[in-house]
Design an enzyme around this catalytic site. Structure first.
Site, mmCIF file in Angstrom:
data_model
loop_
_atom_site.group_PDB
_atom_site.id
_atom_site.type_symbol
_atom_site.label_atom_id
_atom_site.label_comp_id
_atom_site.label_asym_id
_atom_site.label_seq_id
_atom_site.Cartn_x
_atom_site.Cartn_y
_atom_site.Cartn_z
ATOM 1 N N THR A 154 39.393 64.694 6.907
ATOM 2 C CA THR A 154 38.454 65.635 7.531
ATOM 3 C C THR A 154 38.076 65.207 8.940
ATOM 4 O O THR A 154 37.770 64.040 9.195
ATOM 5 C CB THR A 154 37.185 65.753 6.669
ATOM 6 O OG1 THR A 154 37.549 66.181 5.360
ATOM 7 C CG2 THR A 154 36.206 66.745 7.268
ATOM 8 N N ARG A 328 8.896 69.382 -26.601
ATOM 9 C CA ARG A 328 7.717 69.715 -25.796
ATOM 10 C C ARG A 328 7.059 70.996 -26.291
ATOM 11 O O ARG A 328 7.731 72.005 -26.507
ATOM 12 C CB ARG A 328 8.147 69.895 -24.338
ATOM 13 C CG ARG A 328 7.072 70.413 -23.409
ATOM 14 C CD ARG A 328 5.979 69.395 -23.196
ATOM 15 N NE ARG A 328 5.185 69.716 -22.020
ATOM 16 C CZ ARG A 328 3.883 69.502 -21.937
ATOM 17 N NH1 ARG A 328 3.224 68.981 -22.966
ATOM 18 N NH2 ARG A 328 3.229 69.786 -20.836
ATOM 19 N N THR A 449 31.063 71.343 -1.562
ATOM 20 C CA THR A 449 31.704 71.383 -0.242
ATOM 21 C C THR A 449 32.692 70.259 0.006
ATOM 22 O O THR A 449 33.361 70.276 1.038
ATOM 23 C CB THR A 449 30.644 71.367 0.887
ATOM 24 O OG1 THR A 449 29.752 70.268 0.715
ATOM 25 C CG2 THR A 449 29.863 72.660 0.908
ATOM 26 N N GLU A 451 36.140 67.844 -1.249
ATOM 27 C CA GLU A 451 37.401 68.108 -1.930
ATOM 28 C C GLU A 451 37.745 69.594 -1.846
ATOM 29 O O GLU A 451 38.353 70.159 -2.762
ATOM 30 C CB GLU A 451 37.360 67.652 -3.389
ATOM 31 C CG GLU A 451 37.483 66.157 -3.568
ATOM 32 C CD GLU A 451 38.797 65.602 -3.036
ATOM 33 O OE1 GLU A 451 39.850 66.195 -3.289
ATOM 34 O OE2 GLU A 451 38.763 64.581 -2.345
#
Length: 678
Positions: A154, A328, A449, A451
């Site tokens: 990149t 819960r 975003t 690979e």
């Protein structure tokens, strides 16, 4: 809605599951989810000290970076990393086992998974897949963590557009060396894992030039030392540090700039392109374009591993959130007795459709790993020459790349959505780092975003469908075209996208019926598939004139159809997911206690998917308003039925207890609230 206004139940509606779940269902569900490499999952479960892998959020960035090396060493001792390397290079040649192990690592710490993926998958994978015997001596040290490296692809100016990166590698005939250079600031390599602190060598992707050529031979990969033994940058190499990020603190992402750095001719990874001593370039692949995509295609396992780890982080988050929901208590139900969160339908609607999609994604991921493993094994056995594949192998290779992109996009987008929902579903407790959900959220965020950017990759999925469709039609004679008709798209796709026989037989069974139940598996896949086929058909019509246009006009036409292309790709992904669920369901014995549970998971996935596009189905007159109302009512019934089985469904993931046994699940105050005893 009142019972009076409620749509009549669809024919074939399944019975409500017993309110007391059968723990025996867990075993059969886990067997399906574990898949072909169940033994690799068990190695992780039984031989790795999971607690030692957990991320400590109190560490500083520098401390986290150092701590991660110890975690990698623990993993290396198990030998799980050897699978991705070819046997002739000292590896085990078991791609499926290693990707599955990295997936399991996603349950523990995504920083460690990414660091291991960079070291063994990207850096090591580049040397293994793109190099030849003259580079094999590096592999043992890469496997044993003695040679840490980077994957330098990149660039600041070209992220996803790898074909137009600016870094150059120019052959010097006099010295028999390549000169690696960053000619502009935008040629700086960015976001490079292992670069900021630990990497000693980089696999640098660059435009390759030889003497006497003005045009590049295309993007190739060259090995460049970036640090000496003492950790200092090599001459001509400028290393930057991206510093503190939104997550993955243990991964030392940095930048690289090269100022006419010289490396030996042998540093070129020359499997698909080589330069002789006298400067002559040769390649077994004549087409520059195909050469580029062949090189990138050998590295898709990194993309597959990212999708796998994102899926694991999502399942761990759902496990924590659903176990919390079953304990819960909040708001009074019967007088003096508070209800558990899971007893509120709104809470079930938040989590259970996402759980169903996670099941589908896990099963599809297993199929993707099997496909990649078998293809890689065929290459290792010499049955498949990546440089000169047959037409059928080339088709399968492209389909594999498209499927890898689809699974990565689907898994990472689902992670971003679902982990956030899990965090919110656990209220203030979910915001505490100690309960892991915020850590999963921060660390997985970038997965959409890297690979491959999801918006770019999803278009690759759509383009592959268009290519397959166009190719199928082009093989027909004019007379056959008339007989075939543009409406009959299913036959083309059946030949080009490998529709499973199990699924196809179900579709065939319902095709001739005038009316089908929404609960029929064949009808569900047909309805979801219909959206894919319809979008493909209409997109093909929109783009059919592009080849006749001037380039500028064709570009405008394609750009105007980009949203359509993306919708098509997502429709394809939904088809793949329902197919994966149906195939898994077919593997279960009919008397398995898991069968009715998985069947309802499939129903929930199908109806949730259909309802997401209810407007489209009504616009196309495929489903009436009454049928979409019935689907919505069915979703409510299904989450009510599945709710008590939430524990069984998440137990089936087989996540080591140490990784999901968070403090909020052991809070005595949660169980001691009013009405805690059933």
């Amino acid at each position: 809605m009142t019972d009076k206004n409620r749509p009549a139940p669809e024919k074939g509606s399944p019975r409500t599951l017993p309110t007391t779940p059968d723990p025996a269902a867990t075993k059969d569900l886990r067997k399906l989810l574990d898949g072909r490499w169940a033994s690799a999952r068990d190695v992780f479960r039984n031989n790795v000290n999971a607690k030692e892998l957990l991320h400590d959020p109190t560490l500083s960035m520098d401390e986290a970076r150092e701590a991660i090396l110890n975690k990698l060493s623990l993993l290396a001792e198990t030998g799980i990393q050897k699978g991705v390397f070819a046997p002739e290079n000292g590896g085990a040649g078991d791609t499926g086992a290693t990707i599955t192990s990295l997936e399991m690592l996603g349950y523990a710490d995504l920083s460690t998974m990414v660091k291991g993926g960079v070291q063994w998958g990207l850096w090591g994978g580049a040397v293994d897949a793109l190099g030849t015997e003259r580079h094999s001596h590096y592999i043992k040290d890469i496997i044993d963590l003695k040679l840490l490296g980077c994957f330098g692809m990149t660039e600041r100016g070209h992220g996803s557009d790898v074909q137009n990166i600016e870094t150059t590698a120019t052959y010097d005939l006099e010295t028999k060396e390549f000169i690696v250079d960053s000619p502009t600031p935008s040629a700086q390599k960015v976001y490079i894992g292992n670069a900021a602190k630990h990497g000693r060598m980089a696999a640098v992707f660059a435009q390759l030039y030889t003497p006497g050529t003005k045009e590049s031979h295309g993007v190739h990969c060259v090995l460049v030392p970036i640090r000496d033994e003492d950790g200092n940058p090599m001459p001509g190499v400028t290393i930057g540090d991206h510093g503190h990020k939104g997550g993955l603190l243990g991964v030392d992402n940095g930048t690289l700039l090269f100022d006419k750095v010289r490396v030996p001719r042998e540093a070129l990874l020359n499997r698909f392109g080589d330069v002789s001593e006298d400067g002559v370039y040769t390649s077994p692949i004549e087409s520059r374009n195909r050469r580029f995509f062949t090189m990138l295609g050998t590295l898709i396992r990194g993309r597959v591993a990212v999708g796998a780890a994102a899926g694991a982080a999502t399942r761990a988050s759902l496990t924590i959130a659903l176990r919390y929901a079953m304990r819960r208590r909040q708001f009074e139900g019967l007088p003096g007795k508070e209800k558990r969160l899971i007893d509120h339908r709104a809470h079930r609607l938040r989590l259970l459709p996402r759980l169903a999609r996670s099941y589908a994604l896990a099963l599809l991921q297993n199929q993707m790993v099997e496909r990649l493993h078998d293809q890689t094994a065929a290459v290792n056995r010499g049955e498949w020459d990546v440089a000169t594949p047959t037409d059928e192998q080339l088709r399968r290779q492209r389909e594999t790349e498209s499927r890898a992109a689809a699974v990565k996009v689907a898994a990472t987008a689902h992670a971003t959505d679902t982990i956030q929902e899990c965090r919110e579903a656990c209220g203030g407790a979910g915001y505490m780092d100690e309960n892991r959900l915020t850590i999963f959220k921060a660390d997985s965020d970038v997965f959409t975003t890297f690979e491959g950017d999801n918006t770019v990759l999803v278009q690759m999925v759509g383009k592959e469908l268009i290519t397959a469709y166009a190719h199928g039609l082009s093989e027909l004679s004019p007379i056959e075209m008339v007989k075939f008709g543009v409406e009959n798209i299913s036959d083309v796709l059946r030949q080009r996208t490998s529709i499973p026989l199990t699924v196809q037989s179900l579709i065939d069974r319902v095709s001739d019926r005038e009316e089908n139940s929404l609960f029929d598996a064949g009808y569900q896949v047909k309805i979801i598939q219909e959206r894919e086929h319809n979008l493909l058909k209409s997109l093909a019509r929109r783009l059919k004139d592009a080849k006749k246009m001037e380039p500028a006009d064709a570009v405008k036409l394609v750009d105007r159809a980009q949203d359509h292309l993306i919708d098509l790709a997502w429709a394809r992904i939904d088809t793949m997911l329902i197919e994966a669920l149906i195939e898994a369901e077919a593997e279960l014995p009919a008397d398995s206690p898991a069968f009715p549970v998985l069947e309802q998971i499939r129903h929930l996935f199908a109806f949730s998917t259909i309802l997401k596009h209810a407007g489209w189905y009504q616009e196309q007159n495929i489903l009436s308003g009454n049928r979409t109302k019935a689907a919505r009512a069915a979703v409510n019934d299904l989450v009510d039925s599945i709710g008590p089985w939430s524990g069984v469904l998440v137990d089936a993931f087989g996540i080591p207890d140490a990784l999901v046994d968070v403090p909020m699940l052991n809070d005595s105050g949660v169980d001691s609230l009013t009405g805690a005893a059933e």
